[in-house]
Design a protein around this motif. Structure first.
Motif, mmCIF file in Angstrom:
data_model
loop_
_atom_site.group_PDB
_atom_site.id
_atom_site.type_symbol
_atom_site.label_atom_id
_atom_site.label_comp_id
_atom_site.label_asym_id
_atom_site.label_seq_id
_atom_site.Cartn_x
_atom_site.Cartn_y
_atom_site.Cartn_z
ATOM 1 N N ALA A 197 115.296 61.037 17.625
ATOM 2 C CA ALA A 197 114.378 61.936 18.327
ATOM 3 C C ALA A 197 112.925 61.621 17.970
ATOM 4 N N ALA A 213 111.946 58.430 19.793
ATOM 5 C CA ALA A 213 111.734 58.680 21.223
ATOM 6 C C ALA A 213 110.376 59.347 21.454
ATOM 7 N N PRO A 256 110.577 63.337 26.078
ATOM 8 C CA PRO A 256 111.891 63.643 25.520
ATOM 9 C C PRO A 256 111.925 65.117 25.121
ATOM 10 N N ASN A 257 113.106 65.715 25.169
ATOM 11 C CA ASN A 257 113.223 67.115 24.749
ATOM 12 C C ASN A 257 112.739 67.229 23.310
#
Length: 120
Positions: free
Chosen positions: A23, A26, A98-99
């Motif tokens: 994460a 990203a 990205p989330n």
């Protein structure tokens, strides 16, 4: 047009979760794209509201309120400052993001006042 892009807090962010290496990578790539496009001015994450304080104003009185604060979905976990041509461009970039959280999350886009807004 300058906008502040607000990553809304979640239960996870208020717990002080640490993003996974994937994460983080990203989000790093997304920030690199923003920089390369000349949009990114500044970005950072915020510690949970348990680390924060608020100062309430009532006339001459000031009251300090220690975190954590209620209404998690109304809190901010992080932000970017962007320079974009218009709100449509800002929305297009946020859709590519990205989330920022492990589960459902929201990002809010707010434009800054510009000189023309203050003279009308």
């Amino acid at each position: 047009m300058q906008v502040m892009v607000l990553v809304k807090a979640t239960v996870d962010s208020e717990r002080g979760f640490v993003a996974t290496p994937d994460a983080m990578a990203a989000m790093g790539r997304f920030n690199d794209e923003l920089r390369a496009a000349g949009i990114l001015r500044f970005a950072d994450g915020l510690k949970p509201s348990s680390s924060g304080k608020r100062v309430a104003f009532d006339g001459a009185e000031r009251t300090v309120i220690d975190g954590p604060f209620a209404a998690t979905g109304e809190l901010v976990a992080g932000f970017w400052l962007w320079e974009v041509k218009d709100m449509d461009e800002a929305v297009a970039w946020v859709k590519r993001c990205p989330n920022p959280m492990p589960g459902p999350s929201e990002i809010e886009i707010r434009p800054f006042y510009e000189a023309d807004d203050l003279t009308s």
